[in-house]
Design a protein around this motif. Structure first.
Motif, mmCIF file in Angstrom:
data_model
loop_
_atom_site.group_PDB
_atom_site.id
_atom_site.type_symbol
_atom_site.label_atom_id
_atom_site.label_comp_id
_atom_site.label_asym_id
_atom_site.label_seq_id
_atom_site.Cartn_x
_atom_site.Cartn_y
_atom_site.Cartn_z
ATOM 1 N N PRO A 1 0.808 -1.225 0.000
ATOM 2 C CA PRO A 1 0.000 0.000 0.000
ATOM 3 C C PRO A 1 0.842 1.276 0.000
ATOM 4 O O PRO A 1 0.469 2.264 -0.626
ATOM 5 N N ALA A 2 1.973 1.277 0.690
ATOM 6 C CA ALA A 2 2.823 2.474 0.721
ATOM 7 C C ALA A 2 3.397 2.767 -0.663
ATOM 8 O O ALA A 2 3.445 3.922 -1.101
ATOM 9 N N LYS A 3 3.831 1.722 -1.366
ATOM 10 C CA LYS A 3 4.372 1.922 -2.716
ATOM 11 C C LYS A 3 3.270 2.373 -3.673
ATOM 12 O O LYS A 3 3.506 3.205 -4.544
ATOM 13 N N LEU A 4 2.069 1.828 -3.516
ATOM 14 C CA LEU A 4 0.955 2.218 -4.367
ATOM 15 C C LEU A 4 0.596 3.688 -4.147
ATOM 16 O O LEU A 4 0.377 4.433 -5.099
ATOM 17 N N ALA A 5 0.577 4.130 -2.879
ATOM 18 C CA ALA A 5 0.263 5.529 -2.578
ATOM 19 C C ALA A 5 1.328 6.457 -3.137
ATOM 20 O O ALA A 5 1.017 7.513 -3.691
ATOM 21 N N ALA A 6 2.599 6.072 -3.020
ATOM 22 C CA ALA A 6 3.687 6.900 -3.555
ATOM 23 C C ALA A 6 3.583 6.997 -5.075
ATOM 24 O O ALA A 6 3.767 8.080 -5.642
ATOM 25 N N ALA A 7 3.290 5.900 -5.732
ATOM 26 C CA ALA A 7 3.165 5.910 -7.191
ATOM 27 C C ALA A 7 1.986 6.780 -7.622
ATOM 28 O O ALA A 7 2.083 7.536 -8.587
ATOM 29 N N ALA A 8 0.874 6.706 -6.898
ATOM 30 C CA ALA A 8 -0.296 7.527 -7.234
ATOM 31 C C ALA A 8 0.008 9.007 -7.039
ATOM 32 O O ALA A 8 -0.374 9.843 -7.854
ATOM 33 N N PHE A 9 0.727 9.345 -5.963
ATOM 34 C CA PHE A 9 1.099 10.741 -5.715
ATOM 35 C C PHE A 9 1.997 11.262 -6.825
ATOM 36 O O PHE A 9 1.781 12.361 -7.346
ATOM 37 N N LEU A 10 2.998 10.488 -7.196
ATOM 38 C CA LEU A 10 3.920 10.932 -8.251
ATOM 39 C C LEU A 10 3.205 11.065 -9.591
ATOM 40 O O LEU A 10 3.465 11.999 -10.350
ATOM 41 N N ALA A 11 2.287 10.155 -9.881
ATOM 42 C CA ALA A 11 1.530 10.251 -11.131
ATOM 43 C C ALA A 11 0.645 11.494 -11.133
ATOM 44 O O ALA A 11 0.573 12.212 -12.132
ATOM 45 N N ALA A 12 -0.009 11.775 -10.005
ATOM 46 C CA ALA A 12 -0.855 12.969 -9.918
ATOM 47 C C ALA A 12 -0.013 14.234 -10.043
ATOM 48 O O ALA A 12 -0.416 15.198 -10.700
ATOM 49 N N LEU B 1 1.016 14.551 -13.739
ATOM 50 C CA LEU B 1 -0.120 14.957 -14.564
ATOM 51 C C LEU B 1 -0.505 16.406 -14.288
ATOM 52 O O LEU B 1 -0.884 17.135 -15.199
ATOM 53 N N GLY B 2 -0.379 16.842 -13.053
ATOM 54 C CA GLY B 2 -0.684 18.224 -12.712
ATOM 55 C C GLY B 2 0.281 19.186 -13.361
ATOM 56 O O GLY B 2 -0.105 20.224 -13.897
ATOM 57 N N VAL C 1 2.228 18.628 -16.084
ATOM 58 C CA VAL C 1 2.072 18.570 -17.532
ATOM 59 C C VAL C 1 0.739 19.173 -17.938
ATOM 60 O O VAL C 1 0.663 19.984 -18.853
ATOM 61 N N GLY C 2 -0.320 18.801 -17.234
ATOM 62 C CA GLY C 2 -1.636 19.316 -17.556
ATOM 63 C C GLY C 2 -1.712 20.821 -17.383
ATOM 64 O O GLY C 2 -2.320 21.519 -18.186
ATOM 65 N N GLY C 3 -1.070 21.362 -16.342
ATOM 66 C CA GLY C 3 -1.064 22.798 -16.118
ATOM 67 C C GLY C 3 -0.369 23.540 -17.235
ATOM 68 O O GLY C 3 -0.832 24.581 -17.701
ATOM 69 N N ALA C 4 0.738 23.025 -17.713
ATOM 70 C CA ALA C 4 1.472 23.674 -18.801
ATOM 71 C C ALA C 4 0.691 23.574 -20.106
ATOM 72 O O ALA C 4 0.711 24.491 -20.919
ATOM 73 N N LEU C 5 -0.028 22.472 -20.295
ATOM 74 C CA LEU C 5 -0.759 22.287 -21.545
ATOM 75 C C LEU C 5 -2.027 23.137 -21.604
ATOM 76 O O LEU C 5 -2.390 23.636 -22.652
ATOM 77 N N THR C 6 -2.697 23.312 -20.473
ATOM 78 C CA THR C 6 -3.968 24.036 -20.494
ATOM 79 C C THR C 6 -3.818 25.536 -20.356
ATOM 80 O O THR C 6 -4.737 26.271 -20.650
ATOM 81 N N SER C 7 -2.664 26.027 -19.899
ATOM 82 C CA SER C 7 -2.515 27.470 -19.701
ATOM 83 C C SER C 7 -2.241 28.189 -21.010
ATOM 84 O O SER C 7 -2.285 29.414 -21.068
ATOM 85 N N GLY C 8 -1.922 27.478 -22.057
ATOM 86 C CA GLY C 8 -1.654 28.102 -23.333
ATOM 87 C C GLY C 8 -0.282 28.734 -23.403
ATOM 88 O O GLY C 8 0.008 29.516 -24.286
ATOM 89 N N GLY C 9 0.548 28.413 -22.497
ATOM 90 C CA GLY C 9 1.897 28.996 -22.514
ATOM 91 C C GLY C 9 2.696 28.522 -21.337
ATOM 92 O O GLY C 9 2.399 27.519 -20.712
ATOM 93 N N VAL C 10 3.701 29.311 -21.017
ATOM 94 C CA VAL C 10 4.581 28.977 -19.906
ATOM 95 C C VAL C 10 3.882 29.388 -18.618
ATOM 96 O O VAL C 10 3.305 30.463 -18.534
ATOM 97 N N PRO C 11 3.898 28.550 -17.579
ATOM 98 C CA PRO C 11 3.212 28.882 -16.328
ATOM 99 C C PRO C 11 3.781 30.148 -15.686
ATOM 100 O O PRO C 11 4.932 30.506 -15.907
#
Length: 112
Positions: A61-72, A75-76, A78-88
């Protein structure tokens, strides 16, 4: 040979009626299945190995939680840079200051 904890892949097979009967006669509680670790499984002849099925190790469970945190986090970022239309904001070369180049958004009329 008995091990208290199997780490990694587990190999299991159901116990036969004869094995359960022999366990009862010897004064043991009969088991429904036998589990082996990788090392014990590797020592078996191929004919006996065929009776066992391979079971994946449980997820830590600890490894699963760490992997989920790193993935989030990834994604945050990358997603933030992609949706802002430019450099953050706050990044070298990014927009700074009051409204500094960010698009204006039209106000919607009230619904009621």
């Amino acid at each position: 040979e008995t091990e208290a904890l199997i780490v990694g892949w587990r190999y299991a097979r159901p116990a036969s009626g004869e094995e359960r009967r022999a366990a009862r006669e010897a004064g043991y509680v009969p088991t429904e299945s036998y589990s082996l670790c990788q090392a014990a499984f590797d020592r078996l002849p191929p004919a006996e190995q065929a009776a066992f099925s391979r079971i994946a190790p449980p997820v830590d469970p600890a490894k699963l939680a760490a992997a989920a945190f790193l993935a989030a986090l990834a994604l945050g970022l990358v997603g933030g840079a992609l949706t802002s239309g430019g450099v953050p904001l706050g990044v070298a070369g990014g927009v700074s200051g009051e409204g500094g180049g960010l698009p204006d958004y039209a106000e919607l009329p009230p619904l009621s």
